[in-house]
Enzyme design. Structure first.
Site, short mmCIF file in Angstrom:
data_model
loop_
_atom_site.label_atom_id
_atom_site.label_comp_id
_atom_site.label_asym_id
_atom_site.label_seq_id
_atom_site.Cartn_x
_atom_site.Cartn_y
_atom_site.Cartn_z
NE ARG A 124 -4.09 -1.92 1.83
CZ ARG A 124 -4.01 -3.06 2.50
NH1 ARG A 124 -3.07 -3.23 3.41
NH2 ARG A 124 -4.87 -4.01 2.28
CE LYS A 146 -0.10 14.59 -13.81
NZ LYS A 146 -0.32 15.04 -15.18
CD GLU A 188 8.06 18.28 -21.02
OE1 GLU A 188 6.96 18.78 -20.72
OE2 GLU A 188 8.16 17.28 -21.73
CE LYS A 230 5.75 18.45 -12.59
NZ LYS A 230 5.80 17.31 -13.51
CD GLU A 240 -3.03 17.52 -14.99
OE1 GLU A 240 -1.93 16.99 -14.71
OE2 GLU A 240 -3.56 17.45 -16.08
NE ARG A 244 0.96 18.06 -11.62
CZ ARG A 244 1.46 17.09 -10.85
NH1 ARG A 244 1.02 16.95 -9.62
NH2 ARG A 244 2.39 16.28 -11.30
CG ASN A 248 -1.17 18.79 -19.28
OD1 ASN A 248 -0.17 18.16 -18.93
ND2 ASN A 248 -2.35 18.64 -18.70
CG HIS A 251 2.39 17.92 -22.80
ND1 HIS A 251 3.16 19.06 -22.72
CD2 HIS A 251 3.12 16.93 -22.23
CE1 HIS A 251 4.30 18.75 -22.12
NE2 HIS A 251 4.30 17.47 -21.81
CG HIS A 255 0.16 13.48 -25.01
ND1 HIS A 255 -0.56 13.96 -23.93
CD2 HIS A 255 1.40 13.20 -24.54
CE1 HIS A 255 0.23 13.97 -22.86
NE2 HIS A 255 1.41 13.52 -23.20
CG HIS A 268 7.27 13.38 -23.64
ND1 HIS A 268 5.91 13.27 -23.82
CD2 HIS A 268 7.45 14.36 -22.71
CE1 HIS A 268 5.29 14.13 -23.02
NE2 HIS A 268 6.20 14.81 -22.34
#
Ligand SMILES: NC(=O)c1ccc[n+]([C@@H]2O[C@H](COP(=O)([O-])OP(=O)(O)OC[C@H]3O[C@@H](n4cnc5c(N)ncnc54)[C@H](O)[C@@H]3O)[C@@H](O)[C@H]2O)c1
Ligand SMILES: [Zn+2]
Length: 373
Positions: A124, A146, A188, A230, A240, A244, A248, A251, A255, A268
């Site tokens: 956990r 994340k 980035e 960040k 998010e 936040r 993106n 992105h 993506h 990426h």
């Protein structure tokens, strides 16, 4: 946001203070070498398990291999899978890792995402420390908690929020990074300039060659600045639900490009490079940003280096992937659009026809325009 700035060589400590967890991002030449000292100062003790990849261990992991138990996962995006997770969990059970154990993620975004995920579900949740070894991971993926793996339906579909206990960002480990991976991180990093920090953006305009040539001081400053931004954004919106989302920027189309190229030909950060151009052009079409600033954004991206050619990437596939992402995730396409350098807005109101036009333009330019080398 507090960042202590001292002359190089130095170490900067960037605090991340959240409701249920707090940790520091340490940025500086040598922080990864003095790992034991920093682990103990963060209150972490044996047993540790390092998760990494063979390529990284060979390049910069000899010291760690002598100190800790090490487990490797395969290289590449395909390693972000439940198969890898299952193998790692077997290994953790075999090693008798307890709730007091700590996983050390030593690698780029792939290692960080997978290792963070297994740490978040083993018993956990046990502690994870991130030691990012790519520029992209230092400025982005190692911070904010994340974690996750891919599903065939979508990238990063299975995952958790699990904050690290410590992040050690050492610019020295970037020396062995292939040029293309390094440039991928620069795109980035430029993102932070556009969304939040005109001075950072200007640093890219003024000192491109220092950044491209990995000048140690410039890289350290860049990593610390991006990490601080960040951290600041994550502190005001950990899960998010609002602010936040600005991270993106670039992105949505990015993506789409990555998916259309099956996560193979385009990295990426490179996809984010193209995606930022797309977002700037959409912003211009909607009269949200002046043409002059759009040109500055395009020039800054082009000056980082050559983006990969987009020959063979079909607009139908890019647009299909954007639509699919929308269906699987939030039900609306949220675009982050620049208004000026350092300022963006998030909007669901972009006509799809406009996205189609801009994507077609990018694919066309991708056959030549951004191939500057
Ligand atoms: N969790 C987040 O918030 C977040 C944010 C952005 C991206 N990501 C994820 O990050 C991943 C991309 O990460 P990445 O760009 O770091 O790629 P990556 O982890 O695949 O690393 C790139 C390549 O560089 C090699 N490498 C890493 N460090 C090296 C070193 N110091 N010397 C030599 N080789 C080295 C790796 O073995 C790999 O082949 C994607 O899966 C993306 O979804 C996650
Ligand atoms: Zn990204």
């Amino acid at each position: 946001m507090t960042v202590a700035t001292v002359a190089f060589p130095s170490m900067q400590s960037i605090p991340v203070r959240l409701n249920h967890s707090s940790y520091d991002i340490l940025v500086g030449a040598g922080v990864a070498v003095e790992v034991e000292k920093h682990l103990s100062q963060a209150g972490l003790c044996e047993p540790f398990l390092v998760i990494s990849q063979p390529r990284i261990l060979n390049a910069v992991g000899k010291g760690l291999k002598k100190k800790f138990a090490v487990e490797s996962i395969p290289d590449g995006e395909r390693a972000k899978s439940l198969t890898t997770v299952s193998r790692l969990l077997d290994r953790m059970v075999k090693l008798n890792l307890t709730r007091q154990s700590t996983v050390i993620a030593f690698g780029g975004g792939v290692v960080g995402d997978v290792a963070g995920f297994v740490a978040s579900i083993y018993m956990r949740g046990i502690s994870v420390v991130q030691i990012p070894t790519t520029l992209l991971a230092q400025v982005d993926s190692s911070i904010g908690g994340k974690t996750g793996v891919n599903h065939r339906a979508a990238k990063n579909l299975i995952g958790t929020f699990h904050q690290p206990r410590l992040v050690l960002s050492d610019p020295l480990v970037l020396e062995t990074l292939p040029d293309r991976e390094y440039a991928s991180g620069l795109y980035e990093a430029l993102k932070y300039g556009v969304i939040r920090d005109p001075a950072l953006f200007e640093e890219f305009e003024r000192n491109t060659s220092m950044l491209r040539n990995r000048d140690p001081e410039a890289v350290e400053r860049l990593v610390a600045r991006c990490a601080a931004i960040k951290a600041d954004v994550v502190m005001s919106d950990e899960k998010e639900s609002g602010l936040r989302r600005i991270l993106n920027f670039g992105h949505t189309v990015g993506h789409g490009l990555e998916a259309a190229a099956r996560y193979q030909r385009i990295k990426h950060g490179e996809a984010v490079g193209y995606g930022m151009v797309a977002a700037a052009r959409i912003g211009r079409a909607l009269d949200k940003i002046e043409n002059h600033d759009v040109r500055r954004i395009e020039n800054a991206i082009a000056s980082i280096g050559r983006l990969p050619l987009l020959n063979g990437v079909r607009s139908k596939d890019v647009l299909g992937a954007i639509q699919h992402d929308k269906k699987v995730r939030d039900g609306a396409i949220h675009f982050v659009l620049p208004r000026a350098i350092g300022q963006v807005e998030v909007t669901p109101d972009v006509p799809f026809e406009m996205v189609r036009e801009v994507v077609k333009g990018i694919l066309n330019d991708g056959k030549r325009l951004f191939r500057t080398g």
